[in-house]
Enzyme design. Structure first.
Site, PDB file in Angstrom:
ATOM      1  N   VAL A  15       0.838  -1.213   0.000  1.00  0.00           N
ATOM      2  CA  VAL A  15       0.000   0.000   0.000  1.00  0.00           C
ATOM      3  C   VAL A  15       0.870   1.260   0.000  1.00  0.00           C
ATOM      4  CG1 VAL A  15      -1.857   1.225   1.172  1.00  0.00           C
ATOM      5  CG2 VAL A  15      -1.794  -1.271   1.232  1.00  0.00           C
ATOM      6  N   ALA A  34      -7.560  19.488  -4.121  1.00  0.00           N
ATOM      7  CA  ALA A  34      -7.375  19.810  -2.697  1.00  0.00           C
ATOM      8  C   ALA A  34      -7.159  21.307  -2.487  1.00  0.00           C
ATOM      9  CB  ALA A  34      -6.170  19.046  -2.150  1.00  0.00           C
ATOM     10  N   ARG A  46      11.506  -0.604   6.836  1.00  0.00           N
ATOM     11  CA  ARG A  46      12.639  -1.307   7.454  1.00  0.00           C
ATOM     12  C   ARG A  46      13.862  -1.283   6.548  1.00  0.00           C
ATOM     13  NH1 ARG A  46       9.171  -6.455   9.237  1.00  0.00           N
ATOM     14  NH2 ARG A  46       8.714  -6.193   7.029  1.00  0.00           N
ATOM     15  N   VAL A 134     -11.260  -0.438   5.091  1.00  0.00           N
ATOM     16  CA  VAL A 134     -12.414  -1.306   4.822  1.00  0.00           C
ATOM     17  C   VAL A 134     -12.647  -1.388   3.316  1.00  0.00           C
ATOM     18  CG1 VAL A 134     -14.858  -1.717   5.239  1.00  0.00           C
ATOM     19  CG2 VAL A 134     -13.472  -0.653   7.021  1.00  0.00           C
ATOM     20  N   GLY A 189      -0.233 -15.561  -4.913  1.00  0.00           N
ATOM     21  CA  GLY A 189      -0.078 -14.354  -4.106  1.00  0.00           C
ATOM     22  C   GLY A 189      -1.398 -13.758  -3.641  1.00  0.00           C
ATOM     23  N   LYS A 207     -13.146  -5.602   9.608  1.00  0.00           N
ATOM     24  CA  LYS A 207     -13.787  -4.616   8.733  1.00  0.00           C
ATOM     25  C   LYS A 207     -15.250  -4.427   9.113  1.00  0.00           C
ATOM     26  CE  LYS A 207     -10.641  -5.872   4.999  1.00  0.00           C
ATOM     27  NZ  LYS A 207     -10.489  -6.834   3.888  1.00  0.00           N
TER      28      LYS A 207
HETATM   29  N1  LIG Z   1      -2.217  -5.068   0.866  1.00  0.00           N
HETATM   30  C1  LIG Z   1      -3.449  -4.627   0.674  1.00  0.00           C
HETATM   31  O1  LIG Z   1      -4.018  -4.814  -0.395  1.00  0.00           O
HETATM   32  C2  LIG Z   1      -4.159  -3.860   1.757  1.00  0.00           C
HETATM   33  C3  LIG Z   1      -5.473  -3.406   1.523  1.00  0.00           C
HETATM   34  C4  LIG Z   1      -6.126  -2.638   2.506  1.00  0.00           C
HETATM   35  C5  LIG Z   1      -5.473  -2.375   3.692  1.00  0.00           C
HETATM   36  N2  LIG Z   1      -4.203  -2.859   3.901  1.00  0.00           N
HETATM   37  C6  LIG Z   1      -3.552  -2.532   5.164  1.00  0.00           C
HETATM   38  O2  LIG Z   1      -2.465  -1.672   4.877  1.00  0.00           O
HETATM   39  C7  LIG Z   1      -1.419  -1.878   5.817  1.00  0.00           C
HETATM   40  C8  LIG Z   1      -0.141  -2.217   5.075  1.00  0.00           C
HETATM   41  O3  LIG Z   1      -0.348  -3.408   4.322  1.00  0.00           O
HETATM   42  P1  LIG Z   1       0.650  -3.863   3.180  1.00  0.00           P
HETATM   43  O4  LIG Z   1      -0.026  -4.977   2.464  1.00  0.00           O
HETATM   44  O5  LIG Z   1       1.122  -2.694   2.398  1.00  0.00           O
HETATM   45  O6  LIG Z   1       1.838  -4.467   4.057  1.00  0.00           O
HETATM   46  P2  LIG Z   1       3.339  -4.809   3.608  1.00  0.00           P
HETATM   47  O7  LIG Z   1       3.404  -4.954   2.130  1.00  0.00           O
HETATM   48  O8  LIG Z   1       3.772  -5.937   4.459  1.00  0.00           O
HETATM   49  O9  LIG Z   1       4.137  -3.504   4.009  1.00  0.00           O
HETATM   50  C9  LIG Z   1       4.436  -3.157   5.320  1.00  0.00           C
HETATM   51  C10 LIG Z   1       5.469  -2.056   5.298  1.00  0.00           C
HETATM   52  O10 LIG Z   1       5.728  -1.673   6.635  1.00  0.00           O
HETATM   53  C11 LIG Z   1       7.136  -1.590   6.802  1.00  0.00           C
HETATM   54  N3  LIG Z   1       7.457  -1.840   8.198  1.00  0.00           N
HETATM   55  C12 LIG Z   1       7.291  -2.981   8.907  1.00  0.00           C
HETATM   56  N4  LIG Z   1       7.683  -2.806  10.178  1.00  0.00           N
HETATM   57  C13 LIG Z   1       8.111  -1.526  10.258  1.00  0.00           C
HETATM   58  C14 LIG Z   1       8.660  -0.747  11.302  1.00  0.00           C
HETATM   59  N5  LIG Z   1       8.854  -1.256  12.519  1.00  0.00           N
HETATM   60  N6  LIG Z   1       9.005   0.529  11.028  1.00  0.00           N
HETATM   61  C15 LIG Z   1       8.821   1.058   9.787  1.00  0.00           C
HETATM   62  N7  LIG Z   1       8.293   0.356   8.764  1.00  0.00           N
HETATM   63  C16 LIG Z   1       7.965  -0.916   9.004  1.00  0.00           C
HETATM   64  C17 LIG Z   1       7.737  -2.617   5.866  1.00  0.00           C
HETATM   65  O11 LIG Z   1       9.080  -2.270   5.576  1.00  0.00           O
HETATM   66  P3  LIG Z   1       9.992  -3.072   4.493  1.00  0.00           P
HETATM   67  O12 LIG Z   1       9.293  -2.917   3.172  1.00  0.00           O
HETATM   68  O13 LIG Z   1      11.285  -2.394   4.520  1.00  0.00           O
HETATM   69  O14 LIG Z   1      10.005  -4.493   4.972  1.00  0.00           O
HETATM   70  C18 LIG Z   1       6.800  -2.474   4.659  1.00  0.00           C
HETATM   71  O15 LIG Z   1       7.252  -1.454   3.822  1.00  0.00           O
HETATM   72  C19 LIG Z   1      -1.918  -2.989   6.747  1.00  0.00           C
HETATM   73  O16 LIG Z   1      -2.543  -2.406   7.867  1.00  0.00           O
HETATM   74  C20 LIG Z   1      -2.956  -3.694   5.904  1.00  0.00           C
HETATM   75  O17 LIG Z   1      -3.948  -4.346   6.679  1.00  0.00           O
HETATM   76  C21 LIG Z   1      -3.547  -3.588   2.959  1.00  0.00           C
END
Ligand SMILES: NC(=O)c1ccc[n+]([C@@H]2O[C@H](COP(=O)([O-])OP(=O)(O)OC[C@H]3O[C@@H](n4cnc5c(N)ncnc54)[C@H](OP(=O)(O)O)[C@@H]3O)[C@@H](O)[C@H]2O)c1
Length: 430
Positions: A15, A34, A46, A134, A189, A207
């Protein structure tokens, strides 16, 4: 034009990277909408060296995400790390304490701590926005909170998890079993290595708890969500559903009943001709029912980098333009503690599948167990005969009370001729 809105993004994964790309590509369009540019001033993740598909050179990098909340010129913290506690929660709390607006896609955080965070945001006079939390790209929060503000909502329900919808759709289309389709979804995936959050209904329950809060103006009550996943749905059930004119969907349903607010996530049989039955594959769909507007249906991509970034951007435009709506549509202090309706009081129709020994008297014993609990049968299907062997029998019931249905199933499970635990799926009357 006003001075830019300066934002910091924590988390540059699916995201976060999608959001960076959107803000870069749509910069001019967003600035016009905006009334000021939206500029990413600082970021945190990270791994500093990972390619995020966007140019980070003009942005300050922070190894420690919490540092972002302490940068004075930042107006908004965009939290895209994830997790109900840990760094994500600490960052959001620190940002609100520092009077910075917060945008988050984190449903786990909002489901567990949403009410308390909304109170903190209001006390500090800043926004807490979570459209992306959501149903990804579907603007359901804005729809409920603003577009439908003139209505008393009686029910909101939908397909809130794309992974489980993909699995159920593929099982139906390919005639394969759950485990095989799950393994394929993991390879493609669409499902995580640990898929339990999705397939056990946990993600959908997060949600739903948030949706129910926005729709009914009550504090987020995750503990009040009855949750069941799709592990037990078999191909046989899907085939029988087709025969009966239904589709099986994992739904989140929140509705007002005379017993209070019902919140439940579980597999449902829905009539094939309904809009929600037509939401297939990884798509999400949400239906709301309001007293003045009637039924409103939204369908779209519930996850993925770009759809979710679309929702994050919408929240940023609102903040940049100075549009402030309380997080849950009403001030957090006015959220009303509606009583929750216990699942055992739920009233509805049921589909039951039994594997029974094909011998005389079996049906009479099952019918007696239903009669003893005043459960009235609507239909029964048995295909062919296999004397002395196991055969599936499917029953549907008229509306009955969950507790009575469960007692009848317990009695049926104890019959010597019933060879496997009964499978039950609730039938919805949309
Ligand atoms: N994926 C979706 O389609 C989707 C849809 C709706 C909502 N969401 C929500 O959006 C959020 C992110 O999801 P995502 O899928 O994008 O997750 P993700 O791909 O796993 O990305 C998580 C990110 O957080 C970083 N991170 C982890 N621990 C950290 C820390 N301690 N300090 C700073 N950065 C840190 C990671 O760094 P690195 O990249 O360096 O490892 C990564 O860039 C979640 O709450 C998820 O529920 C996701």
């Amino acid at each position: 034009m006003k001075p830019p809105l300066k934002i910091a993004i924590a988390g540059l994964g699916t995201v976060g990277a999608g959001t960076l790309q959107l803000l870069e590509r749509q910069a001019e369009r967003l600035a016009v909408r905006a009334g000021r540019p939206i500029v990413v001033t600082a970021v945190s993740a990270r791994n500093r060296r990972a390619d995020r598909g966007a140019n980070l050179s003009a942005m300050r990098w922070c190894d420690d995400a919490l540092e972002l909340a302490a940068i004075p010129e930042i107006d908004v913290i965009v939290e895209l790390i994830g997790g109900s506690d840990g760094v994500a929660r600490q960052l959001v709390e620190a940002a609100l304490a520092a009077k910075k607006h917060v945008v988050t896609a984190n449903k786990a955080l909002m489901a567990h701590h949403g009410t308390q965070l909304a109170k903190a945001a209001e006390k500090q006079g800043v926004a807490l926005a979570f459209e992306a939390a959501v149903a990804g790209g579907i603007p359901i929060i804005k729809t409920l909170r603003e577009g439908l503000a003139g209505n008393r909502i009686s029910r909101v329900y939908g397909i809130l998890n794309g992974t489980t919808n993909y699995i159920l759709t593929t099982m139906r289309e390919s005639g394969r079993e759950f485990a095989e389709v799950l393994a394929e979804a993991q390879k493609l995936g669409y499902a995580e290595a640990d898929p339990s959050f999705d397939i056990d209904g946990v993600d959908a329950s997060h949600k739903l708890a948030i949706l129910a809060s926005v729709a009914f103006g009550r504090p987020v009550d995750l503990a009040g969500v009855y949750t069941e996943g799709i592990r037990h749905v078999s191909r046989l059930d899907i085939d029988f559903a087709e025969e009966l004119g239904y589709r099986i969907k994992l739904l989140g349903i929140a509705r007002l009943t005379e017993n209070g607010l019902e919140q439940r996530v579980h597999p449902c049989m829905v009539k094939r001709a309904t809009p929600i039955a037509a939401v297939e594959g990884v798509f999400n769909g949400i239906v709301t029912e309001g007293d003045f507007v009637g039924r409103v249906v939204l369908e779209g991509r519930g996850a993925g980098a770009h759809p979710t970034a679309s929702a994050v951007a919408a929240d940023l435009v609102d903040i940049a333009a100075g549009r402030r709506i309380p997080a849950f549509g009403v001030p957090a202090t006015s959220l009303e503690n509606l009583p929750g309706a216990p699942m055992e009081n739920h009233r509805g129709a049921y589909y039951i599948r039994l594997m029974v020994l094909d011998q005389p008297g079996v049906i009479a014993d099952i019918a007696a167990a239903l009669r003893d609990q005043l459960v009235s049968m609507e239909s029964m299907i048995q295909h062919g005969r296999a004397p002395g062997e196991a055969v599936p029998i499917v029953l549907t019931t008229h509306d009955t009370v969950e507790a009575a249905m469960q007692r009848a199933l317990d009695a049926i499970a104890k019959l010597g001729t019933v060879l496997e635990p009964p499978r039950m799926i609730r039938i919805e009357d949309f």
